[in-house]
Design an enzyme around this catalytic site. Structure first.
Site, mmCIF file in Angstrom:
data_model
loop_
_atom_site.group_PDB
_atom_site.id
_atom_site.type_symbol
_atom_site.label_atom_id
_atom_site.label_comp_id
_atom_site.label_asym_id
_atom_site.label_seq_id
_atom_site.Cartn_x
_atom_site.Cartn_y
_atom_site.Cartn_z
ATOM 1 C CB THR A 1 89.923 12.842 42.193
ATOM 2 O OG1 THR A 1 90.761 11.692 42.112
ATOM 3 C CG2 THR A 1 89.010 12.705 43.396
ATOM 4 C CG ASP B 1 97.969 19.255 40.546
ATOM 5 O OD1 ASP B 1 97.832 18.078 40.155
ATOM 6 O OD2 ASP B 1 98.821 20.026 40.064
ATOM 7 C CG ASP C 1 103.640 7.546 50.375
ATOM 8 O OD1 ASP C 1 103.757 8.779 50.412
ATOM 9 O OD2 ASP C 1 102.541 6.962 50.376
HETATM 10 P P1 IMP Z 1 98.331 13.991 42.253
HETATM 11 O O1 IMP Z 1 98.226 15.421 41.853
HETATM 12 O O2 IMP Z 1 97.639 13.699 43.556
HETATM 13 O O3 IMP Z 1 97.930 13.058 41.167
HETATM 14 O O4 IMP Z 1 99.861 13.703 42.577
HETATM 15 C C1 IMP Z 1 100.884 13.841 41.586
HETATM 16 C C2 IMP Z 1 102.032 12.914 41.914
HETATM 17 O O5 IMP Z 1 102.616 13.294 43.172
HETATM 18 C C3 IMP Z 1 101.650 11.447 42.090
HETATM 19 O O6 IMP Z 1 101.680 10.768 40.871
HETATM 20 C C4 IMP Z 1 102.742 10.943 43.023
HETATM 21 O O7 IMP Z 1 103.901 10.626 42.297
HETATM 22 C C5 IMP Z 1 103.011 12.144 43.889
HETATM 23 N N1 IMP Z 1 102.195 12.073 45.118
HETATM 24 C C6 IMP Z 1 101.018 12.706 45.361
HETATM 25 N N2 IMP Z 1 100.573 12.436 46.593
HETATM 26 C C7 IMP Z 1 101.487 11.605 47.145
HETATM 27 C C8 IMP Z 1 101.585 10.973 48.415
HETATM 28 O O8 IMP Z 1 100.716 11.081 49.301
HETATM 29 N N3 IMP Z 1 102.668 10.202 48.607
HETATM 30 C C9 IMP Z 1 103.646 10.036 47.671
HETATM 31 N N4 IMP Z 1 103.605 10.584 46.468
HETATM 32 C C10 IMP Z 1 102.525 11.369 46.204
#
Ligand code: IMP
Length: 193
Positions: free
Chosen positions: A8, A68, A154
Site C-alpha cells: 500500500t 484488500d 463509514d
Molecule cells: P481497500 O481495499 O482498503 O482499498 O478498500 C476498498 C474500498 O472499501 C474503499 O475504497 C472503501 O470504499 C471501502 N473501505 C475500505 N475500508 C473502509 C473503512 O474502514 N471504512 C469505510 N469504507 C472502507
C-alpha cells in the site's frame, strides 16, 4: 532481521501496518517508487490481496504485505464486496458509492440491513510461502449518513458494538481499535508470532 515491503502507498494504512509489524521486530520498507498499480482482477479479497503482495514481492525481492477490504451487504447478496471502491463506477467518489448503496437499499427494513466489513491481509515470501489472515466487523447500513470522520462507507455503517455510533462518528483511535483492518492486523500478528 525480517523485512516486509508494503504494497500500500496509503499513508494511513502504512502507519497502521508499520506499528503492528514493528512490534513484531519486522523492518518495514515502503512500496517501491515507480511500481505501477496492480490491477485487482481477482473476484475475491484473498485473490486481490495475494496479487498485490506477489507483485511487490517480485519487484522488491523481499517478503511483501498487502491488504484488500470490502463491504458485504446481506440484502444485496454480498454487494458491493470486492468491488466496494468502484461500486458506482471506475473512479467513483466515496459520496457516489454511499448514495448508490442507499438507493440499492431503499425500502429495505432496518432488521434486514445487516452488512460486514472484511479485510484480508496477505504476505508473500520470495520462497513461495504465503500467509493469509482476515478480520471482520459486522454491523448494519443506516438509512442516512452520520458523522464526519473516516472515509468510504463509514458514515452509513453502524457497527455491532456497545455504545452504537457510525464509524464516521468515532475518533480515528476508536475506529482503529475496533475496525476490520485492526482485527486483521491482530490476526496477522498472531499468525507471524
Ligand atoms: P481497500 O481495499 O482498503 O482499498 O478498500 C476498498 C474500498 O472499501 C474503499 O475504497 C472503501 O470504499 C471501502 N473501505 C475500505 N475500508 C473502509 C473503512 O474502514 N471504512 C469505510 N469504507 C472502507
Amino acid at each position: 532481521m525480517t523485512i516486509f515491503v508494503l504494497a500500500t502507498a496509503n499513508p494511513h494504512k502504512t502507519a497502521e501496518m508499520s506499528a503492528v509489524l514493528a512490534e513484531l521486530g519486522i523492518e518495514v520498507l515502503p512500496r517501491p517508487l515507480g511500481l505501477a498499480d496492480v490491477d485487482e482482477t481477482a473476484d475475491t479479497l484473498v485473490g486481490n490481496a495475494l496479487l498485490k503482495a506477489q507483485a511487490v514481492m517480485k519487484a522488491s525481492g523481499h517478503a511483501a504485505v498487502a491488504d484488500d477490504t470490502g463491504l458485504f451487504v446481506d440484502a444485496l447478496n454480498g454487494e458491493p464486496g470486492v468491488y466496494s471502491a468502484r461500486y458506482a463506477g471506475e473512479g467513483a467518489t466515496d459520496l457516489q458509492n454511499v448514495e448508490k448503496l442507499l438507493r440499492a437499499l431503499d425500502g429495505v427494513e432496518s432488521a434486514k440491513r445487516s452488512a460486514t466489513f472484511r479485510t484480508v491481509i496477505a504476505v508473500a515470501y520470495p520462497d513461495g510461502r504465503e500467509v493469509v489472515v482476515e478480520g471482520h466487523l459486522p454491523g448494519v447500513i443506516l438509512e442516512s449518513p452520520a458523522g464526519e470522520h473516516g472515509f468510504g462507507y463509514d458514515p452509513v455503517f453502524l457497527p455491532d458494538l456497545e455504545n452504537a455510533r457510525t464509524l464516521a462518528e468515532m475518533t480515528l483511535e476508536e475506529k482503529n481499535e475496533h475496525s476490520h483492518r485492526a482485527r486483521a492486523l491482530r490476526a496477522l500478528a498472531a499468525a507471524l508470532n
